[in-house]
Structures are given as C-alpha cells and as structure tokens.
Design an enzyme around this catalytic site. Structure first.
Site, PDB file in Angstrom:
ATOM      1  N   GLY A  27       0.784  -1.237   0.000  1.00 26.83           N
ATOM      2  CA  GLY A  27       0.000   0.000   0.000  1.00 26.83           C
ATOM      3  C   GLY A  27       0.810   1.278   0.000  1.00 26.83           C
ATOM      4  N   ALA A  28       2.149   1.154  -0.091  1.00 28.66           N
ATOM      5  CA  ALA A  28       3.008   2.339   0.069  1.00 28.66           C
ATOM      6  C   ALA A  28       2.773   3.398  -1.018  1.00 28.66           C
ATOM      7  CB  ALA A  28       4.475   1.924   0.084  1.00 28.66           C
ATOM      8  N   THR A  54       6.509  -1.174   3.282  1.00 33.15           N
ATOM      9  CA  THR A  54       5.624  -2.326   3.476  1.00 33.15           C
ATOM     10  C   THR A  54       6.350  -3.626   3.087  1.00 33.15           C
ATOM     11  OG1 THR A  54       4.742  -1.812   1.296  1.00 33.15           O
ATOM     12  CG2 THR A  54       3.456  -1.102   3.190  1.00 33.15           C
ATOM     13  N   ASP A 100      10.998   3.738  -6.071  1.00 30.11           N
ATOM     14  CA  ASP A 100      10.240   2.495  -5.873  1.00 30.11           C
ATOM     15  C   ASP A 100      11.161   1.282  -5.960  1.00 30.11           C
ATOM     16  OD1 ASP A 100       8.093   0.809  -5.407  1.00 30.11           O
ATOM     17  OD2 ASP A 100       7.350   0.856  -7.461  1.00 30.11           O
ATOM     18  N   CYS A 128      -3.644   2.519 -13.687  1.00 33.10           N
ATOM     19  CA  CYS A 128      -4.487   1.344 -13.947  1.00 33.10           C
ATOM     20  C   CYS A 128      -4.956   1.258 -15.405  1.00 33.10           C
ATOM     21  CB  CYS A 128      -5.724   1.360 -13.051  1.00 33.10           C
ATOM     22  SG  CYS A 128      -5.373   1.025 -11.320  1.00 33.10           S
ATOM     23  N   HIS A 129      -5.090   2.406 -16.080  1.00 34.07           N
ATOM     24  CA  HIS A 129      -5.637   2.400 -17.438  1.00 34.07           C
ATOM     25  C   HIS A 129      -4.588   2.690 -18.513  1.00 34.07           C
ATOM     26  CE1 HIS A 129      -9.847   1.765 -16.330  1.00 34.07           C
ATOM     27  NE2 HIS A 129      -9.628   2.550 -15.305  1.00 34.07           N
TER      28      HIS A 129
HETATM   29 CA    CA Z   1       6.063  -0.170  -4.772  1.00 35.34          CA
END
Ligand code: CA
Length: 710
Positions: free
Chosen positions: A198-199, A261, A326, A630-631
């Site tokens: 969820g980070a 996380t 990330d 997402c798209h």
């Molecule tokens: Ca990540």
C-alpha cells in the site's frame, strides 16, 4: 463472512481427471519437525518457497531432461476470475492448496484433481482500488492442520485444512487506510508471519506475527518510525529509537507513514534462529518530498533480520538508502551455503528491484558481494567496505527529470527465483525497463490517492508512433542463470515481453518457467536450451511447484495474465486481454485435455461521434495523475476496460456515474469525488475522447524534457 462455497459450483473440471482418488490425510499437518526436514522431503511442497531457505529447488528427478518431452496434462481446473494469478500451490499429504485473485482459496486432491473445498473471503471490490499491482494473491501457508491466507482487505484468515472452514480471522491492518495483502504468509515456530502493501497510496509498513492456533498477535515490527515521534509498544521500538528515527527528516512521510511495506519476501535459518524479511519502497517515492531529500530512511528498501520468537532486531542491510525510485527490497530472499574464496559461507541472496545481485553473510548482515544482474544506470557499483551504492549524479531528479533503468517494475519484481545447488546457479526472472523520473513540483499529499511525488506526465507516451516502437524495443524480459559466487551470467533465455514469470528448479536438471505470452517451458538447468514447452493459451506469471505421489512427479502452475505491468503498461505487452485463471498440472504421459480459451466478446463502442465541453489539456494532466496507473499512459490500457471504447465514456452522465458516483466500485473503480469534482471528470472525459478519435494528446508543452541520468 464465514462461507464455504460448494467447490464443484465454482471449479470447472476437465473431463479426464475425475478419477475419484481418495485424498490422503490432507490435514495440512505441517510442523517444525517436518519443516526442518523439508529439504529432504521430495514428495511435498509445504511452504511458499518450498523450504525455509526459499530455494525453490526440488530434488525430484523422476521428470528429467531425458523424458520431459513426454510431459502432458495430468489434470486441470478453471477458476472464476480473469485477474492476475500469482500463487505458488502448496502440496501437503496428497492435497494441493492454491489461491486465486481476490484471495480465494482452493483445495484439490493432488493426484486426481478432484476439488475438495474452496473458500471465498468475500473481499469488498472497492479494496481493488488500493491494490497498485492487481488484486492478486501469492498463496497460502500450512501449519498444524490449518492453512492461512492473507486477504486483499488486510485480514489474515486460518482455515481448517480438511474442510476449508474458517478457524479464526484477524484484521491485521487499519481498514480506513489503503492497506492491501497480496503476499503469502509464512509460519515459523508456530507463528504466522504476514506483512502488507500500500506504500504507493500512503501507509506505514510492518510485519506481524500471530499465534497459528489462536490468531492472537504475538509481536509486530514497524519498518518506519512512528510519525508522531512516540513508541508503538512494538518489537521495533528499541531499534527505531537507536537507529531508525534519526534517518528521517521533515516531509510527507509524517502524513503517509513513510511506506516500507514488507509485502512479499521472507526466509528463515533454523540453525541461527534468525528470520529475514524484505522491506518495500518509500511513501511517497520521491525522497525530496518524503523526507526533504535527507537521510537513509530506515528500514525502507532493506533486508531486516529478526528473532522469530519476539521480533527482536538482529541486523539490517539497506540496498537503496534514501530510496526515491520504488526500488523495493521485498524481492525474493533466498538462503544457501556457498563456497566463496575457498571458505564455506552461510549467505542470503537477493536480486532486488535496484538491479544489483546481493550476496550477504546471513549471520552478520555484512555484504560479501554485489554486482548488477541487468543493465542499470543509477550506481557506479556498491562500495564493498560500506555496503552502500555509489550513486551517479542527477539520479535524484531534484532539478531535472532523469531517464533511469531499472523502472519501478524493477530489474526483478515479485516473480520468484530458484537456486540449483547442483549447478550453483540462481535463475532470475529479470527485466530491463527504462523510466522517466521527475520531481512533481505541484505535489500535495492526498489521503488514499496515488501519492508518489513524481511527475506522472513523464510516463505519457511520445506522440510519434515510431518513438513508441523504439521504446518497446528497449524493454527486455529474460531468464538469467546467475553464478552467485562469480557474480556473473552463465546463460540467458530472452522472452518476447518484459513482464516475467516465477521459476522452479528440479533435480532432473530442469528449470521450469512460464511467460507473459503464455508459454510454459522447461529449460536445461546447465545451458538453458529449451527441453519442452506447452501453450497455456494465457499468460503465465506465477511460479510452478512440483511434488510426487505414488512414484509420479507432478508440475503444477497457476495460469493467469496480470499484475502491475499489464495494468499500467499493457501497450508494451501486446495488449493482451484478460482470460480466466487456470491451474495446470503436468506429469509424464499425462493425457488430459483442456478446452481452448473462447474468443472474448467485443463489448467496445465507437466513441468517435461523442463530444465533450471539457478541457482536454487539463484532462490530460488529470488523467495521468489519477488514471494512468491502472488504465495505461495515454489511455492505452486494455487490461482493465479499454476507455477508448467504453460505453461509460459515451456520455457525460455515464462517465460521471462511474468516476464521481462510484457505479463500478464493486470492481475496484471507486468514486474519485474525494480527489476531484464533476468538472474535472469532464476534462478527463474530453481527453479520453481525444485519444479515442486518434487525435492523440494535447500539445507537448505539458511534458517536460527528460534527460538521461549519467
Ligand atoms: Ca512499490
């Protein structure tokens, strides 16, 4: 919540398989003594990575290079979801346990394929919004007659291994926050270990240990300091006060919790009695926004060693200090005994997202060696004395954007590796993907939203199709056979697409791996030549497992295209559609068949005549801030509904009903009303219509130039 579905109603069996073999005890009776001998137990696969060392190497030799060509389908099953399938099945005492997307659990007779039971935790579809990387699940843990699953909504659920009935269920997270669980639990000394994700949206990561019998919380270890500067009453308090807190400075982490996380990797050394957990990225990603550009931000992107009884800190190794890309260290942690410079060493190995392969002394946490396993352009290397990366200038994108490799997908992601002790090779499902990072000067933290602090416009596609094709040509997915002692490549197999699949190695000299385009294959462990392959008709990204019953060896793999890359970058993956998840189980001489996938019905509509009064230029920026993850960039996504052909985009009313009123919330498309209003929604719609008409994005003035980080 307690509900066991009639298994037969959900699982469509292939006709050949219902041989009605009685299951053996099927009690999931895994305990410390059995796990201690798991290396020698050829028949079962009792934990996510098979053993506590997580080598994913089975000594079974019944299927080998000489006969693998005769592998055929023993049995199969089809599930009720077409989202990504990432689970590794467990096989205990003749029963195969697996999970699908949406955290559903299934038990089968491992020899015949007869369904025994299934369990649906009925996760609220809205939780799908908080799942950055698809609504996936990587599998169960087994212990003491129970199996354990982490549900997407943060529950840890214990099921009776014989019946699938719920024994206990605990909420491991604050449900008001965008936490998700996708990883498989592990059980060590009677405690069930579970982290969360969820980070990207804004959460504080921690690892929890629950009593396997009762579900009572035994201990918790936070991976970031308490933003309020007070102790948590947790196992992490002491080390946070002594080491962690001082590595953080003022920034958005005080709202987000900082991330970290531990959503995937764990391993355990019973001799040292130390467990290892991999920690995720920062929240937000951008170090400048998260912590004022200051400090290492422990324990982000670290491997943390803990005592499993208490959660007491032993050591940590941070792969990416001051994480800003990330670059998680949640990737597969694997333990092995290697001979290095003539001396036996107890090592821990990891190929985290940052592109370096680390060999670490697992007793002390000291670096033995680190070398890049893929092309990367962010570090000159890793300093052997300090263990810190030697960063190249400009990579922190404070002033100018930087085109970097690896991307947030990583040089390697969750897809499990395997280690063959006979060959001395680690098989890495590796990826080479570049990505443009830039500071988001406008960043403000928004509760529950995509909160990375980077300029999302940089992910927009170039206007020129030739440039898009040139980008495609830069993306690579390959299986790398890596010598961890010499720290170099032995052989590689190139895949058509970059999004990769988990790996299994066996005593038969074989390496099994699927691929995003749907090939499930066996390669020679020695030189990588193709020994056998099977067309699964659908992307395979999960790792296979293997087991033996009555002298026959079986290879089981979950089939189902999905995960982070198909959501955000399907345009670079052949824009493959979703198809129903399946479980395929192979054996020598298997004669089973499974129906080919039916052609998906075309439900798209023509939007070229639709009009909008919105501002497409504003919509372009809003789309990439809120929708593209997402798209897909430039409305290119066709994994979730293709918005360029969606009926829900046809009229302002339709669009508003979904985007503002939440008409599709049960599928994870929640209302965005907390993030923007109806007029912004119409701006986004105007931009989508522009793309639907093939007009492309608005003028490039919105896109800052991207420089190559050197
Ligand atoms: Ca990540």
């Amino acid at each position: 919540m307690r509900r066991v579905i009639a298994a037969a109603a959900v699982v469509i069996m292939s006709a050949a398989l219902v041989a009605c073999m009685p299951a053996k005890s099927g009690g999931g009776g895994v305990d410390a003594a059995r796990m201690a001998k798991a290396d020698a137990d050829n028949a079962d696969w009792m934990s996510y990575g098979r053993t506590y060392s997580e080598q994913r190497f089975s000594p079974l030799t019944t299927v080998n290079q000489a006969n693998a060509g005769q592998l055929g389908l023993a049995w199969s099953a089809q599930f009720d979801t077409d989202r990504g399938q990432e689970a590794t099945p467990l096989i205990v005492d003749g029963v195969l346990y697996t999970t699908t997307a949406w955290s559903k659990v299934y038990a089968f007779n491992a020899k015949s394929g007869a369904p025994l039971w299934s369990y649906d935790p009925h996760v609220d579809g809205q939780r799908g919004f908080s799942a950055c990387c698809d609504v996936v699940n990587r599998g169960v843990a087994a212990w003491g007659g129970k199996v354990f699953v982490g549900a997407l909504d943060g529950r840890l659920i214990a099921l009776d291994a014989k019946t699938g009935k719920e024994a206990w269920s605990v909420q491991t997270t604050d449900k008001s926050k965008p936490y998700t669980i996708t990883g498989a639990p592990r059980v060590i000394k009677g405690k069930v270990l579970i982290g969360q994700g969820g980070a990207e949206y804004g959460v504080r990561g921690y690892l929890s240990a629950y009593d396997a019998e009762t579900g009572k919380l035994a201990w918790r270890f936070y991976m970031t300091p308490n933003p309020e500067g007070k102790p948590d009453g947790a196992a992490s308090d002491k080390v946070m006060a002594e080491k962690g807190a001082a590595t953080w400075s003022d920034g958005a982490w005080k709202h987000s919790g900082g991330g970290g996380t531990p959503w995937d990797a764990m391993a355990y050394d019973p001799e040292l009695d130390i467990m290892y957990v991999g920690v995720g990225n920062g929240s937000p990603w951008n170090h400048l926004k998260r912590s004022g550009g200051k400090g290492d931000n422990l324990f982000l992107s670290s491997i943390v060693a803990l005592k499993p009884d208490t959660g007491e800190y032993v050591w940590h190794y941070q792969t990416t200090p001051g994480e800003s890309w990330d670059y998680t260290a949640t990737q597969h942690i694997m333990l092995a005994d290697l001979t290095i410079d003539g001396a036996p060493r107890k090592v821990l190995m990891q190929a985290p997202k940052n592109g370096f392969f680390y060999v670490i002394d697992r007793a002390t946490g000291k670096l033995i060696s680190a070398k890049p396993y893929i092309a990367q352009n962010w570090a000159e290397g890793v300093d052997p004395t300090t263990g810190r990366p030697i960063e190249k200038p400009g990579i922190r994108y404070e002033k100018n954007p930087a085109l970097m490799i690896p991307a947030p997908y990583g040089g390697h992601n969750w897809q499990p590796m395997a280690y063959d002790p006979q060959e001395g090779l680690v098989y890495i499902p590796a990826m080479e993907v570049p990505f443009g990072y830039g500071d988001d000067g406008q960043f403000t933290y928004r509760d529950g939203a995509w909160n990375t602090g980077i300029n999302t416009l940089l992910s927009a596609l170039p206007d020129d199709k030739a440039q898009v094709n040139a980008m495609k040509a830069m993306l690579h997915g390959r299986l790398i056979a890596w010598d961890p002692v010499a720290q170099k490549v032995r052989w590689t197999v190139d895949h058509p697409f970059f999004w990769n699949a988990g790996v299994l190695a066996t005593g038969g000299g074989l390496v099994f791996q699927g691929s995003a385009e749907g090939k499930f294959a066996a390669y020679s462990a020695k030189d990588g030549h193709l020994v056998w392959s099977y067309d699964a008709g659908n992307g395979v990204i999960a790792a296979p497992a293997t087991y033996e019953i009555d002298g026959e060896q079986y290879i089981a793999v979950m089939v189902g295209y999905g995960g982070a890359a198909p959501l955000a970058a399907n345009v670079f993956l052949g824009n493959q559609p979703r198809k129903m998840g399946r479980l395929l189980v192979f054996k020598i001489g298997g004669k089973g068949t499974i129906a080919p996938y039916p052609k998906a019905p075309d439900t798209g509509v023509d939007l070229t005549a639709a009009a909008s009064t919105g501002d497409a230029t504003r919509g372009f920026a809003l789309y990439h801030q809120n929708c593209s993850v997402c798209h897909g960039p430039n409305v290119s996504g066709q994994y979730l509904p293709d918005l360029k052909r969606s009926m829900m985009v046809q009229t302002p009313e339709n669009f508003r009903s979904v985007v503002i009123e939440g008409a599709r919330k049960d599928r994870g498309m929640i209302s965005f009303a907390t993030f923007f209003g109806p007029s912004q929604a119409e701006d986004i719609r105007a931009y989508i219509l522009k793309e639907a008409k093939g007009a492309g994005p608005p003028p490039p003035a919105n896109k800052p130039p991207v420089s190559v980080g050197k």
